[in-house]
Design an enzyme around this catalytic site. Structure first.
Site, PDB file in Angstrom:
ATOM      1  N   ARG A  78      -9.017   1.005  46.659  1.00 32.10           N
ATOM      2  CA  ARG A  78      -8.570   0.520  47.979  1.00 32.10           C
ATOM      3  C   ARG A  78      -7.997  -0.898  47.854  1.00 32.10           C
ATOM      4  O   ARG A  78      -6.931  -1.214  48.408  1.00 32.10           O
ATOM      5  CB  ARG A  78      -9.762   0.539  48.938  1.00 32.10           C
ATOM      6  CG  ARG A  78      -9.522  -0.122  50.283  1.00 32.10           C
ATOM      7  CD  ARG A  78     -10.810  -0.041  51.096  1.00 32.10           C
ATOM      8  NE  ARG A  78     -10.696  -0.710  52.384  1.00 32.10           N
ATOM      9  CZ  ARG A  78     -10.990  -1.990  52.569  1.00 32.10           C
ATOM     10  NH1 ARG A  78     -11.366  -2.752  51.547  1.00 32.10           N
ATOM     11  NH2 ARG A  78     -10.879  -2.517  53.775  1.00 32.10           N
ATOM     12  N   ARG A 130     -12.323  12.625  30.699  1.00 30.40           N
ATOM     13  CA  ARG A 130     -12.290  12.003  29.365  1.00 30.40           C
ATOM     14  C   ARG A 130     -11.255  12.817  28.593  1.00 30.40           C
ATOM     15  O   ARG A 130     -11.504  13.973  28.267  1.00 30.40           O
ATOM     16  CB  ARG A 130     -13.664  12.088  28.700  1.00 30.40           C
ATOM     17  CG  ARG A 130     -14.785  11.388  29.483  1.00 30.40           C
ATOM     18  CD  ARG A 130     -16.060  11.357  28.663  1.00 30.40           C
ATOM     19  NE  ARG A 130     -17.245  11.108  29.472  1.00 30.40           N
ATOM     20  CZ  ARG A 130     -17.718   9.908  29.791  1.00 30.40           C
ATOM     21  NH1 ARG A 130     -17.093   8.824  29.390  1.00 30.40           N
ATOM     22  NH2 ARG A 130     -18.821   9.781  30.513  1.00 30.40           N
ATOM     23  N   ASN A 179     -15.101   1.304  28.286  1.00 32.15           N
ATOM     24  CA  ASN A 179     -14.643   1.046  26.929  1.00 32.15           C
ATOM     25  C   ASN A 179     -13.583   2.033  26.406  1.00 32.15           C
ATOM     26  O   ASN A 179     -12.536   1.632  25.889  1.00 32.15           O
ATOM     27  CB  ASN A 179     -15.887   1.082  26.034  1.00 32.15           C
ATOM     28  CG  ASN A 179     -15.689   0.279  24.808  1.00 32.15           C
ATOM     29  OD1 ASN A 179     -14.907   0.674  23.955  1.00 32.15           O
ATOM     30  ND2 ASN A 179     -16.351  -0.861  24.722  1.00 32.15           N
ATOM     31  N   ASP A 225     -22.677   1.369  32.989  1.00 32.01           N
ATOM     32  CA  ASP A 225     -23.400   0.853  31.813  1.00 32.01           C
ATOM     33  C   ASP A 225     -23.434  -0.676  31.694  1.00 32.01           C
ATOM     34  O   ASP A 225     -24.269  -1.209  30.969  1.00 32.01           O
ATOM     35  CB  ASP A 225     -22.764   1.418  30.532  1.00 32.01           C
ATOM     36  CG  ASP A 225     -23.028   2.901  30.363  1.00 32.01           C
ATOM     37  OD1 ASP A 225     -23.830   3.451  31.128  1.00 32.01           O
ATOM     38  OD2 ASP A 225     -22.424   3.512  29.466  1.00 32.01           O
ATOM     39  N   GLY A 285     -41.314  -3.018  37.615  1.00 29.99           N
ATOM     40  CA  GLY A 285     -42.601  -3.423  37.061  1.00 29.99           C
ATOM     41  C   GLY A 285     -43.130  -2.440  36.025  1.00 29.99           C
ATOM     42  O   GLY A 285     -44.337  -2.203  35.937  1.00 29.99           O
ATOM     43  N   LYS A 305     -56.308   0.557  32.025  1.00 32.68           N
ATOM     44  CA  LYS A 305     -55.048   0.678  32.760  1.00 32.68           C
ATOM     45  C   LYS A 305     -54.750   2.157  32.784  1.00 32.68           C
ATOM     46  O   LYS A 305     -54.469   2.765  31.746  1.00 32.68           O
ATOM     47  CB  LYS A 305     -53.952  -0.109  32.035  1.00 32.68           C
ATOM     48  CG  LYS A 305     -52.710  -0.181  32.830  1.00 32.68           C
ATOM     49  CD  LYS A 305     -51.852  -1.345  32.417  1.00 32.68           C
ATOM     50  CE  LYS A 305     -50.691  -1.603  33.343  1.00 32.68           C
ATOM     51  NZ  LYS A 305     -50.398  -0.630  34.334  1.00 32.68           N
ATOM     52  N   GLU A 336     -31.051   6.165  27.152  1.00 30.59           N
ATOM     53  CA  GLU A 336     -30.732   7.419  26.422  1.00 30.59           C
ATOM     54  C   GLU A 336     -30.718   7.262  24.909  1.00 30.59           C
ATOM     55  O   GLU A 336     -31.216   8.109  24.187  1.00 30.59           O
ATOM     56  CB  GLU A 336     -29.313   7.861  26.780  1.00 30.59           C
ATOM     57  CG  GLU A 336     -29.128   8.514  28.098  1.00 30.59           C
ATOM     58  CD  GLU A 336     -27.632   8.631  28.359  1.00 30.59           C
ATOM     59  OE1 GLU A 336     -27.150   9.770  28.449  1.00 30.59           O
ATOM     60  OE2 GLU A 336     -26.957   7.591  28.459  1.00 30.59           O
ATOM     61  N   GLN A 381     -27.892   8.742  38.786  1.00 24.47           N
ATOM     62  CA  GLN A 381     -27.506   7.327  38.748  1.00 24.47           C
ATOM     63  C   GLN A 381     -26.017   7.113  38.946  1.00 24.47           C
ATOM     64  O   GLN A 381     -25.576   6.009  39.238  1.00 24.47           O
ATOM     65  CB  GLN A 381     -27.866   6.716  37.385  1.00 24.47           C
ATOM     66  CG  GLN A 381     -29.329   6.608  37.146  1.00 24.47           C
ATOM     67  CD  GLN A 381     -29.636   6.664  35.652  1.00 24.47           C
ATOM     68  OE1 GLN A 381     -29.852   5.633  35.042  1.00 24.47           O
ATOM     69  NE2 GLN A 381     -29.628   7.843  35.073  1.00 24.47           N
TER      70      GLN A 381
HETATM   71  O1  F6P Z   1     -20.580   5.683  30.392  1.00 22.73           O
HETATM   72  C1  F6P Z   1     -21.270   6.049  31.530  1.00 22.73           C
HETATM   73  C2  F6P Z   1     -22.288   7.119  31.249  1.00 22.73           C
HETATM   74  O2  F6P Z   1     -22.913   7.443  32.467  1.00 22.73           O
HETATM   75  C3  F6P Z   1     -23.314   6.785  30.181  1.00 22.73           C
HETATM   76  O3  F6P Z   1     -24.378   5.988  30.647  1.00 22.73           O
HETATM   77  C4  F6P Z   1     -23.763   8.156  29.776  1.00 22.73           C
HETATM   78  O4  F6P Z   1     -24.298   8.127  28.472  1.00 22.73           O
HETATM   79  C5  F6P Z   1     -22.495   8.951  29.839  1.00 22.73           C
HETATM   80  O5  F6P Z   1     -21.657   8.285  30.760  1.00 22.73           O
HETATM   81  C6  F6P Z   1     -22.674  10.388  30.260  1.00 22.73           C
HETATM   82  O6  F6P Z   1     -21.423  11.004  30.239  1.00 22.73           O
HETATM   83  P1  F6P Z   1     -21.110  12.449  30.854  1.00 22.73           P
HETATM   84  O7  F6P Z   1     -21.161  12.327  32.337  1.00 22.73           O
HETATM   85  O8  F6P Z   1     -19.772  12.777  30.355  1.00 22.73           O
HETATM   86  O9  F6P Z   1     -22.206  13.338  30.361  1.00 22.73           O
END
Ligand code: F6P
Length: 327
Positions: free
Chosen positions: A25, A76, A107, A132, A190, A218, A227, A259
Site C-alpha cells: 500500500r 519460491r 534473503n 525471521d 518467561g 520446579k 526449527e 506464526q
Molecule cells: O523464511 C520464513 C519461514 O517462515 C521460516 O521461518 C521457515 O523456516 C520457512 O519460512 C518455512 O517455509 P515454507 O512456508 O515454505 O515451509
C-alpha cells in the site's frame, strides 16, 4: 528527484509475512504521489517470468493495511534461479515498460534480485519482509513482531496446561537459520530455556538444567526451540531428553505456520509503511541494488550484497539475560 523512472513493478516473494500488504500500500501510494505508474506482479518471480502483471492504482490498495498474507500472492521460484528464467522475466518487464522493481521479501528474494541486476539493466530496491528478522541492515523485518506475538500467545496457553499437568514442553517456533523469533518469544513468555541455531547447546547441559529444576521442585518447564538448532528440531530434542529424564512427562508443540498468518500488529504496519514509502523515494533518488531498512530509527539503504551475505548477529546480551531471568 530524478525523472527517469516512470513505471515501477512491485512484488512479494518467499515466505509471506504479516505487513507485506501494508508495505505494498505504501509503495503504491507513494509512487502515485510522485506520478509514477505502478504494476503489481503476481506470485513473485514466477509471475515476473510469466508476465503476470497488473496496474495498481491508489484505490486498489485500499482496505489492505490490516490484512495478513499478501494480496499479490507469493512463491519460491526455481525457474528464476536459472539464467533462462531471468532472461524471460526481463523480457516480461520490458513488455510492460517497467523502469524499476521493488521486491518485498527475504534473503532468497534479494539474492535473486542481486543476480538479476548484474545481468540486466533494471534498478532494484528490496523491502525486508520476513518473520525471521535475519537480514543485515535493518533492526527489524516486516512481520517479525507480529509472529513473535502470535508465538507468545500460544506459549501462554501452553503454560496453563503445562502447569496443570506438571509437564515439560518443547515448543518449536520458526527460524531455520535464525533464532530471533525463538529468543524474543522465550524472553517474553518467561520460558525456562531457548535453543537457537546460532548457539551450540549441549544435551548434557540441558539435561543438567532440567534435573536441577526437578530437584528444586520446579514442576513444569517450557523450552522454546527454533526449527534449525544444532541439537535438532523440537521433536528430536524431546526424544533425546526423554532418554535421560524421567521426572517430567514430555510433550512437543510445533507452532508452525500459525506464526506466518494473521493481521499485522501496529509496529509492523508502521514499519511496513515507512519501508514501502522509503523504497520508492530511494529509487527516485537513484538508489539501486539495495535493501531499505531502519537502524536506530533512521532509514538506511544497505547494498543487497551486505544484506544477503553479512551475518546479523544475535544479541548476546539478550541471550545472557534470558538465561539469568529464567533461573
Ligand atoms: O523464511 C520464513 C519461514 O517462515 C521460516 O521461518 C521457515 O523456516 C520457512 O519460512 C518455512 O517455509 P515454507 O512456508 O515454505 O515451509
Amino acid at each position: 528527484m530524478g525523472k527517469d523512472i516512470k513505471r515501477i513493478a512491485v512484488f512479494t516473494s518467499g515466505g509471506d509475512a504479516p505487513g507485506m500488504n501494508a508495505a505494498l500500500r505504501a509503495v503504491v501510494r507513494t509512487a502515485s504521489f510522485h506520478d509514477l505508474h505502478v504494476y503489481g506482479i503476481n506470485r513473485g518471480y514466477e509471475g515476473m517470468i510469466d508476465g503476470d502483471l497488473k496496474r495498481l492504482e491508489r484505490r486498489d490498495v485500499a482496505n489492505i493495511i490490516h490484512r495478513g498474507g499478501t494480496i499479490l500472492k507469493t512463491a519460491r521460484s526455481k525457474r528464476f534461479m536459472e539464467a533462462e528464467g531471468r532472461q524471460q522475466a526481463f523480457e516480461s518487464l520490458q513488455a510492460f515498460d517497467i523502469d524499476a522493481c521493488i521486491a518485498i521479501g527475504g534473503n532468497g528474494t534479494f539474492t535473486g534480485a542481486h543476480v538479476f541486476g548484474q545481468e540486466h539493466p533494471m534498478p532494484f530496491m528490496g523491502i525486508p519482509g520476513t518473520i525471521d528478522n535475519d537480514l543485515y541492515g535493518t533492526d527489524y523485518t516486516i512481520g517479525f513482531d507480529t509472529a513473535v506475538n502470535t508465538a507468545i500467545e500460544a506459549v501462554d496457553r501452553i503454560r496453563d496446561t503445562a502447569d496443570s499437568h506438571n509437564r515439560l514442553f518443547f515448543i518449536e517456533v520458526m527460524g531455520r537459520h535464525a533464532g530471533y523469533i525463538a529468543l524474543h518469544t522465550a524472553i517474553a513468555s518467561g520460558a525456562e530455556s531457548v535453543l537457537i541455531p546460532e548457539i551450540e547447546t549441549s544435551l548434557e547441559s540441558l539435561v543438567d538444567r532440567l534435573r536441577k529444576n526437578a530437584k528444586r521442585k520446579k514442576l513444569f518447564s517450557l523450552i522454546i526451540v527454533a526449527e534449525g538448532t544444532p541439537l535438532g528440531n523440537a521433536t528430536e530434542i524431546a526424544r533425546k531428553i526423554s532418554e535421560h529424564i524421567s521426572d517430567f512427562e514430555i510433550k512437543v508443540t510445533i507452532i508452525g505456520h500459525l506464526q506466518r498468518g494473521g493481521a499485522p500488529n501496529g509496529l509492523d504496519r508502521v514499519l511496513a509503511s515507512r519501508l514501502g514509502h522509503s523504497a520508492v523515494e530511494g529509487l527516485l533518488n537513484g538508489k539501486s541494488d539495495k535493501m531499505v531498512g531502519i537502524l536506530n530509527d533512521e532509514i538506511v539503504y544497505t547494498p543487497f550484497e551486505d544484506a544477503i551475505y553479512k551475518q546479523k548477529d544475535i544479541n548476546n546480551d539478550l541471550v545472557r539475560m534470558s538465561e539469568i531471568l529464567a533461573m
